[in-house]
Enzyme design. Structure first.
Site, PDB file in Angstrom:
ATOM      1  N   LYS A   1       1.591   4.080   7.491  1.00  0.00           N
ATOM      2  CA  LYS A   1       0.805   4.933   6.596  1.00  0.00           C
ATOM      3  C   LYS A   1       1.259   6.389   6.704  1.00  0.00           C
ATOM      4  CE  LYS A   1      -2.214   1.956   4.942  1.00  0.00           C
ATOM      5  NZ  LYS A   1      -1.426   0.802   5.348  1.00  0.00           N
TER       6      LYS A   1
ATOM      7  N   SER B   1       0.803  -1.214   0.000  1.00  0.00           N
ATOM      8  CA  SER B   1       0.000   0.000   0.000  1.00  0.00           C
ATOM      9  C   SER B   1       0.840   1.270   0.000  1.00  0.00           C
ATOM     10  CB  SER B   1      -0.938   0.026   1.215  1.00  0.00           C
ATOM     11  OG  SER B   1      -0.219   0.299   2.400  1.00  0.00           O
TER      12      SER B   1
END
Length: 232
Positions: A191, A153
């Site tokens: 993230k 991701s």
């Protein structure tokens, strides 16, 4: 002499490398320079590479190395006639001392298991093994640890599945930082951090993954990305 856009792009790349340890994506460059397409970014990067200010590293996603800086960004004045020297079989050295990295002794860090660059996974706090990292990644007054990345991701931030990320322990983050976040007390994920009022957005760097938002009391920052190690 660099054009205004070339200088602006070089400064943006330099600041992001200093802050995150990885260069910005082409999309981020396009937004920063207010350009309509990525083709303009490609032309600017090619021009900077031809002038000897940066080098694109082969076989690595979005990998850019700064070789030297102009005087306006803290480098030394450019000589009247610049001719880069190519050394066969060796790595080109930066043209000026201003851009040459400071050499530090290597440091051994604990690898605290795997971290999800995808959906959050169960937090792991047991040391799996040790890894040696360049001392230049480590702040002298901070605590650091390493994690192995699982998932894709964050690939547009230059972070791939299987990479080792170096994390400086901290409980605070600024918008745009890449962080290790503990979600709801038991799931950890890697993230980009964005505060949106009383909510915390944990953004992926891959359009295939959605941004996840949580109330601020459900997200605890464990550390901030300061470096990355990749094996081939």
């Amino acid at each position: 002499m660099l054009t205004k856009k070339q200088l602006q792009l070089l400064e943006f790349i330099h600041k992001r490398l200093q802050r995150d340890g990885v260069p910005p994506s082409f999309d981020e460059m396009k937004v920063e320079l207010d350009l309509r397409s990525k083709s303009g970014i490609h032309r600017l990067i090619t021009a900077l590479e031809e002038r000897g200010f940066i080098r694109r590293l082969p076989h690595r996603a979005r990998a850019i190395e700064i070789l030297r800086l102009p005087e306006s960004l803290g480098g030394v004045p450019e000589p009247q006639s610049f001719a880069p020297t190519v050394i066969d079989g060796g790595r080109p050295q930066p043209a000026t001392a201003a851009a040459e990295p400071v050499r530090h002794a290597a440091v051994e860090l604990p690898v605290m298991g795997r971290i999800a660059a995808g959906v959050p996974i169960e937090a792991i706090s047991q040391v799996s093994h040790q890894v040696v990292v360049p001392g230049g990644m480590i702040a002298p007054n901070g605590q650091h640890f390493a994690l192995e990345v699982k998932g894709e991701s964050m690939i547009e931030a230059g972070i791939n599945d299987g990479d080792i990320v170096v994390i400086r322990e901290t409980g605070a983050a600024d918008n745009g930082d890449i962080v290790v976040a503990l979600v709801e007390g038991h799931e950890a994920t890697l993230k980009r951090y964005q505060r949106q009022g009383s909510m915390i957005a944990l953004e992926a760097a891959n359009p295939a993954y959605e941004t996840r938002r949580y109330p601020e009391d459900q997200v605890q920052i464990q550390g901030r990305l300061v470096g990355l190690i990749r094996s081939y």
